[in-house]
Design an enzyme around this catalytic site. Structure first.
Site, mmCIF file in Angstrom:
data_model
loop_
_atom_site.group_PDB
_atom_site.id
_atom_site.type_symbol
_atom_site.label_atom_id
_atom_site.label_comp_id
_atom_site.label_asym_id
_atom_site.label_seq_id
_atom_site.Cartn_x
_atom_site.Cartn_y
_atom_site.Cartn_z
ATOM 1 N N HIS A 108 -59.769 42.194 -36.003
ATOM 2 C CA HIS A 108 -58.881 41.313 -36.758
ATOM 3 C C HIS A 108 -59.637 40.077 -37.247
ATOM 4 C CE1 HIS A 108 -55.005 40.265 -38.208
ATOM 5 N NE2 HIS A 108 -54.756 39.296 -37.344
ATOM 6 N N GLU A 158 -47.621 31.474 -32.800
ATOM 7 C CA GLU A 158 -47.777 32.842 -33.284
ATOM 8 C C GLU A 158 -46.985 33.083 -34.569
ATOM 9 O OE1 GLU A 158 -48.691 36.978 -33.463
ATOM 10 O OE2 GLU A 158 -49.668 35.205 -32.676
#
Length: 338
Positions: free
Chosen positions: A135, A73
């Site tokens: 997104h 991430e």
């Protein structure tokens, strides 16, 4: 001009990297590898030292630290942040250059800021599927607009073939169909429905009786956590089936358009773009079939995401070439009428 060309080129490749990392993060279930934003468990990087790890566990007891997911991430965030700074640079360089167009760099800056907000909401809303899909679409749109920006900075690659004008509506339709299919793919991934059907050509026996369209396309707002999905098995299967049928429709429409474009085009640039789009289309369909046949291998699934982004980018470039031909044709017609 050279500086702007280099900035645009680097931004395109960096965006491709961010898209790859985003797909890898999502497919390794690392979207909540860091439960806060923009840091990770309150730190600018993944906690490593024992007292930092202890502090992280105390701050987020409901989500224990998994270092490999957290690093997935955070690397994605570092690259995305670098891309944001690069696009801001593109904007300011264009702003202070009197001869440069300002609108597209302004749109790029606004879009990358909105993408950052979507990245934040992805975490703070615990992988809300609508945000995750948005997104994805935002990243693909950013890549396509950067390619348009690059084309405008390289006039030597802009061509005019007025005889291709009749294909412009077909090009627009192809883009709309592809965007709809990408959105379906994003909805499939965001709701963890990629393995809802593992048989070909459609799904397991009795799939038609198990369809649940209402739940499949419900936004499912109000849940505390969307990790690993909140839909029933029937709804996920429905989403998956829609994505499969969408793939066939997309293949037929885009293949028809590209075949007509190939037959009519004479310019080498348009020919190469058509060949690239056709190759990407066939590769994308093959990767989709392999995702099912091989039960979603990671490398294949990441490639499926990446190829879709590039296919959209090439189709947008083709449309811009046809649009340029239209502008040239209009000027010629105007002169002849005078």
């Amino acid at each position: 001009m050279k500086q702007q060309q280099w900035l645009a080129t680097i931004a395109i490749f960096l965006t491709m990297g961010v898209i790859l990392l985003g797909a890898y993060t999502r497919l390794t279930d690392a979207g909540l590898g860091c439960p806060d934003w923009p840091g990770c468990y309150g730190f600018l990087k993944v906690p490593v030292q024992d007292h930092h790890v202890a502090a992280a566990q105390q701050a987020f007891p409901e989500r224990p630290l998994e270092p490999h997911k957290a690093w997935n991430e955070m690397v994605h965030r570092y690259f995305a942040g670098s891309l944001g700074l690069l696009i801001a640079t593109i904007f300011f360089v264009a702003l202070f250059n009197r001869q440069s167009p300002k609108l597209l760099p302004c749109v790029l800056l606004a879009l990358v800021v909105f993408q950052a907000a979507l990245g934040m909401w992805t975490v703070t809303l615990n992988l809300l599927p609508l945000v995750v899909m948005g997104h994805l679409l935002g990243g693909f749109t950013l890549l396509s607009l950067l390619a348009v920006h690059w084309l405008r900075l390289h006039p030597q690659y802009r061509v005019q073939e007025p005889k291709l004008l009749s294909l412009k509506p077909f090009a627009a339709l192809s883009i709309i169909v592809l965007v709809a299919q990408i959105a379906l793919g994003g909805w499939t991934a965001a709701n963890y429905a990629a393995l809802a059907c593992i048989e070909l050509p459609v799904c397991e026996a009795g799939w038609l009786q198990r369809m649940d369209i209402n739940e499949a396309f419900d936004l499912h707002l109000g849940h505390d956590d969307y990790e690993y999905g909140v839909m029933s098995a029937e709804a996920r299967q429905t989403v998956h089936v829609f994505h499969r049928f969408g793939a066939i429709i997309t293949l037929l429409i885009l293949a028809t358009f590209l075949l007509q474009l190939w037959r009519r085009a004479t310019n080498s640039v348009i020919k190469r773009l058509t060949l690239a789009a056709g190759s990407l289309l066939l590769l994308q369909f093959s990767l989709g079939v392999l995702n099912v046949a091989l039960h979603l291998p990671l490398a294949n699934a990441v490639a499926h995401n990446f190829v879709a982004a590039n296919l959209l980018m090439v189709l947008v470039l083709i449309f811009m070439q046809l649009r340029g031909s239209n502008a040239k044709h209009s000027k010629t017609t105007s002169k002849e009428s005078l």
